[in-house]
Design a protein around this motif. Sequence first.
Motif, PDB file in Angstrom:
ATOM      1  N   ALA A 152      12.290  47.451  47.233  1.00 29.83           N
ATOM      2  CA  ALA A 152      13.149  46.445  46.594  1.00 29.83           C
ATOM      3  C   ALA A 152      14.434  46.153  47.381  1.00 29.83           C
ATOM      4  CB  ALA A 152      13.462  46.861  45.158  1.00 29.83           C
ATOM      5  N   PRO A 153      15.199  47.198  47.793  1.00 29.77           N
ATOM      6  CA  PRO A 153      16.447  46.880  48.511  1.00 29.77           C
ATOM      7  C   PRO A 153      16.215  46.238  49.873  1.00 29.77           C
ATOM      8  CG  PRO A 153      16.138  49.266  48.350  1.00 29.77           C
ATOM      9  CD  PRO A 153      15.109  48.646  47.465  1.00 29.77           C
ATOM     10  N   THR A 154      15.055  46.490  50.499  1.00 31.69           N
ATOM     11  CA  THR A 154      14.803  45.814  51.794  1.00 31.69           C
ATOM     12  C   THR A 154      14.663  44.312  51.565  1.00 31.69           C
ATOM     13  OG1 THR A 154      12.341  45.968  51.869  1.00 31.69           O
ATOM     14  CG2 THR A 154      13.584  47.871  52.667  1.00 31.69           C
ATOM     15  N   LYS A 155      14.065  43.949  50.433  1.00 32.05           N
ATOM     16  CA  LYS A 155      13.891  42.521  50.133  1.00 32.05           C
ATOM     17  C   LYS A 155      15.188  41.911  49.575  1.00 32.05           C
ATOM     18  CE  LYS A 155       9.598  41.862  51.401  1.00 32.05           C
ATOM     19  NZ  LYS A 155       9.258  40.919  52.492  1.00 32.05           N
ATOM     20  N   ALA A 156      15.982  42.722  48.856  1.00 30.26           N
ATOM     21  CA  ALA A 156      17.289  42.231  48.396  1.00 30.26           C
ATOM     22  C   ALA A 156      18.153  41.889  49.602  1.00 30.26           C
ATOM     23  CB  ALA A 156      17.963  43.294  47.526  1.00 30.26           C
ATOM     24  N   ALA A 157      18.050  42.715  50.650  1.00 32.39           N
ATOM     25  CA  ALA A 157      18.813  42.446  51.876  1.00 32.39           C
ATOM     26  C   ALA A 157      18.335  41.149  52.528  1.00 32.39           C
ATOM     27  CB  ALA A 157      18.673  43.623  52.842  1.00 32.39           C
ATOM     28  N   VAL A 158      17.048  40.891  52.467  1.00 26.60           N
ATOM     29  CA  VAL A 158      16.507  39.639  53.032  1.00 26.60           C
ATOM     30  C   VAL A 158      17.110  38.440  52.287  1.00 26.60           C
ATOM     31  CG1 VAL A 158      14.399  38.219  53.203  1.00 26.60           C
ATOM     32  CG2 VAL A 158      14.347  40.626  53.904  1.00 26.60           C
ATOM     33  N   GLU A 159      17.243  38.560  50.972  1.00 20.03           N
ATOM     34  CA  GLU A 159      17.809  37.444  50.199  1.00 20.03           C
ATOM     35  C   GLU A 159      19.301  37.254  50.515  1.00 20.03           C
ATOM     36  OE1 GLU A 159      16.654  37.401  46.087  1.00 20.03           O
ATOM     37  OE2 GLU A 159      14.532  37.430  46.633  1.00 20.03           O
ATOM     38  N   SER A 160      19.989  38.372  50.693  1.00 18.09           N
ATOM     39  CA  SER A 160      21.400  38.281  51.055  1.00 18.09           C
ATOM     40  C   SER A 160      21.549  37.598  52.420  1.00 18.09           C
ATOM     41  CB  SER A 160      21.984  39.699  51.079  1.00 18.09           C
ATOM     42  OG  SER A 160      23.307  39.672  51.492  1.00 18.09           O
ATOM     43  N   LEU A 161      20.711  38.013  53.368  1.00 13.44           N
ATOM     44  CA  LEU A 161      20.756  37.403  54.705  1.00 13.44           C
ATOM     45  C   LEU A 161      20.381  35.922  54.671  1.00 13.44           C
ATOM     46  CD1 LEU A 161      19.230  39.670  57.497  1.00 13.44           C
ATOM     47  CD2 LEU A 161      21.564  38.856  57.238  1.00 13.44           C
ATOM     48  N   THR A 162      19.465  35.575  53.770  1.00 11.49           N
ATOM     49  CA  THR A 162      19.054  34.168  53.644  1.00 11.49           C
ATOM     50  C   THR A 162      20.283  33.301  53.369  1.00 11.49           C
ATOM     51  OG1 THR A 162      16.871  34.796  52.816  1.00 11.49           O
ATOM     52  CG2 THR A 162      17.620  32.554  52.289  1.00 11.49           C
ATOM     53  N   ARG A 163      21.126  33.794  52.445  1.00 15.44           N
ATOM     54  CA  ARG A 163      22.330  33.021  52.091  1.00 15.44           C
ATOM     55  C   ARG A 163      23.347  33.025  53.232  1.00 15.44           C
ATOM     56  NH1 ARG A 163      21.381  35.918  47.134  1.00 15.44           N
ATOM     57  NH2 ARG A 163      20.358  34.540  45.664  1.00 15.44           N
ATOM     58  N   ARG A 164      23.497  34.206  53.887  1.00 17.65           N
ATOM     59  CA  ARG A 164      24.460  34.283  54.993  1.00 17.65           C
ATOM     60  C   ARG A 164      24.041  33.389  56.161  1.00 17.65           C
ATOM     61  NH1 ARG A 164      29.262  36.717  53.650  1.00 17.65           N
ATOM     62  NH2 ARG A 164      29.595  36.060  55.786  1.00 17.65           N
ATOM     63  N   PHE A 165      22.748  33.430  56.498  1.00 16.89           N
ATOM     64  CA  PHE A 165      22.264  32.598  57.607  1.00 16.89           C
ATOM     65  C   PHE A 165      22.374  31.111  57.255  1.00 16.89           C
ATOM     66  CE2 PHE A 165      19.276  36.129  59.423  1.00 16.89           C
ATOM     67  CZ  PHE A 165      20.336  36.678  60.127  1.00 16.89           C
ATOM     68  N   ALA A 166      22.118  30.787  55.985  1.00 25.65           N
ATOM     69  CA  ALA A 166      22.246  29.382  55.556  1.00 25.65           C
ATOM     70  C   ALA A 166      23.680  28.910  55.771  1.00 25.65           C
ATOM     71  CB  ALA A 166      21.847  29.242  54.086  1.00 25.65           C
ATOM     72  N   LEU A 167      24.617  29.803  55.465  1.00 20.34           N
ATOM     73  CA  LEU A 167      26.042  29.505  55.623  1.00 20.34           C
ATOM     74  C   LEU A 167      26.408  29.303  57.095  1.00 20.34           C
ATOM     75  CD1 LEU A 167      28.586  29.571  53.716  1.00 20.34           C
ATOM     76  CD2 LEU A 167      28.874  31.949  54.406  1.00 20.34           C
ATOM     77  N   GLU A 168      25.907  30.208  57.934  1.00 21.93           N
ATOM     78  CA  GLU A 168      26.258  30.155  59.359  1.00 21.93           C
ATOM     79  C   GLU A 168      25.565  29.011  60.090  1.00 21.93           C
ATOM     80  OE1 GLU A 168      26.676  33.442  62.007  1.00 21.93           O
ATOM     81  OE2 GLU A 168      26.575  34.887  60.376  1.00 21.93           O
ATOM     82  N   LEU A 169      24.324  28.726  59.700  1.00 22.19           N
ATOM     83  CA  LEU A 169      23.530  27.765  60.477  1.00 22.19           C
ATOM     84  C   LEU A 169      23.515  26.356  59.874  1.00 22.19           C
ATOM     85  CD1 LEU A 169      20.525  30.163  61.308  1.00 22.19           C
ATOM     86  CD2 LEU A 169      22.391  29.470  62.830  1.00 22.19           C
ATOM     87  N   GLY A 170      23.931  26.249  58.620  1.00 20.01           N
ATOM     88  CA  GLY A 170      23.928  24.944  57.950  1.00 20.01           C
ATOM     89  C   GLY A 170      24.676  23.854  58.706  1.00 20.01           C
ATOM     90  N   PRO A 171      25.888  24.154  59.218  1.00 21.24           N
ATOM     91  CA  PRO A 171      26.636  23.120  59.937  1.00 21.24           C
ATOM     92  C   PRO A 171      25.888  22.591  61.164  1.00 21.24           C
ATOM     93  CG  PRO A 171      28.083  24.933  59.335  1.00 21.24           C
ATOM     94  CD  PRO A 171      26.689  25.376  59.007  1.00 21.24           C
ATOM     95  N   ALA A 172      24.917  23.352  61.669  1.00 19.99           N
ATOM     96  CA  ALA A 172      24.113  22.891  62.812  1.00 19.99           C
ATOM     97  C   ALA A 172      22.831  22.196  62.344  1.00 19.99           C
ATOM     98  CB  ALA A 172      23.765  24.070  63.708  1.00 19.99           C
ATOM     99  N   GLY A 173      22.722  21.936  61.042  1.00 25.81           N
ATOM    100  CA  GLY A 173      21.560  21.198  60.536  1.00 25.81           C
ATOM    101  C   GLY A 173      20.339  22.068  60.292  1.00 25.81           C
ATOM    102  N   ILE A 174      20.566  23.378  60.231  1.00 23.82           N
ATOM    103  CA  ILE A 174      19.437  24.314  60.038  1.00 23.82           C
ATOM    104  C   ILE A 174      19.434  24.792  58.589  1.00 23.82           C
ATOM    105  CG2 ILE A 174      18.431  26.509  60.778  1.00 23.82           C
ATOM    106  CD1 ILE A 174      20.112  26.085  63.434  1.00 23.82           C
ATOM    107  N   ARG A 175      18.280  24.642  57.939  1.00 19.30           N
ATOM    108  CA  ARG A 175      18.159  25.082  56.546  1.00 19.30           C
ATOM    109  C   ARG A 175      17.476  26.445  56.490  1.00 19.30           C
ATOM    110  NH1 ARG A 175      14.870  22.824  53.646  1.00 19.30           N
ATOM    111  NH2 ARG A 175      13.651  21.478  55.018  1.00 19.30           N
ATOM    112  N   VAL A 176      18.013  27.333  55.654  1.00 20.49           N
ATOM    113  CA  VAL A 176      17.430  28.676  55.507  1.00 20.49           C
ATOM    114  C   VAL A 176      17.221  28.953  54.023  1.00 20.49           C
ATOM    115  CG1 VAL A 176      17.640  31.121  56.121  1.00 20.49           C
ATOM    116  CG2 VAL A 176      18.790  29.400  57.533  1.00 20.49           C
ATOM    117  N   ASN A 177      15.979  29.162  53.629  1.00 16.47           N
ATOM    118  CA  ASN A 177      15.652  29.455  52.240  1.00 16.47           C
ATOM    119  C   ASN A 177      14.696  30.642  52.179  1.00 16.47           C
ATOM    120  OD1 ASN A 177      16.895  27.139  50.647  1.00 16.47           O
ATOM    121  ND2 ASN A 177      15.766  26.012  52.224  1.00 16.47           N
TER     122      ASN A 177
END
Length: 248
Positions: A152-177
Amino acid sequence: MIALVTGASRGIGRAIALRLACDGIPVVINYLNNQKAAESAVEEIGNAGGRACAIQADTGDPDQVNQLFQQAENRFGPIDILVNNAGILHRGNIDSYDPVAMSAMLKTNLDSVIHCTRAAAPNMRKNRDGRIVNISSIAAHGTAAAGTTWYAPTKAAVESLTRRFALELGPAGIRVNAVAPGFILTDMVDPANREEVVKTMAAKAVLGRCGTPEDIAGAVAFLVSDQARFITGQILTVDGGRTDFLSH
Ligand code: NAD
């Protein structure tokens, strides 16, 4: 558009690869050790008029991931769509903690997402377009499924990273879900007492059945498509309404 799906020789990854190919997208099928299964997926896509190739790599290893992306680019061109699907489940609970199993899960379930996303990002940034979908699990949301305490926590970390990567990469037009599947009938969860498990898990879902790899592939196909062009940083639960707070 070129797609790369990790851990795609079988199960959910294979269904995602087949579905994207069916939508006209050339697909790189990454596999860990089952070359025969990966090649059969390539053949199935070819027979249906699509394009695919199979490339071996352990996605938990950064050097192998860099080679994977280089080989993929040589074969089909730079990757525009990345589906981080590779994952493993080692069962355990507070009384049966196995540090070796935990490290293996962190390496495959979490490090793979980090290495593959970092390898994909430069080209996506250059193109100002990129679509990334991470395969999480409803285990990350706190289901009561026995034996998933350490998964469970390995997948919770994946969800946390999903949001962080979306934040970092969004301005470059990259969507992360991310897509968080419920119980899906694959080799990962296919135990000896299959019939009984299927009955129990089907009863937990509001829709009254277990999920199929194709159910997940449909959600991924949507998230990487232009239909989802204003969606990023989201976790899409695909579990037939099973999530424990609904069913218990
Ligand atoms: P599966 O075991 O059939 O497929 C997983 C694939 O990942 C396999 O082909 C395996 O070889 C590959 N893989 C494992 N380690 C790898 C590595 N280091 N490098 C490259 N490939 C690697 O299982 P599945 O059910 O199809 O699971 C796919 C994803 O869905 C996983 O991330 C899993 O955690 C997630 N998931 C599955 C379920 C379910 O009920 N089946 C539920 C929630 C989430």
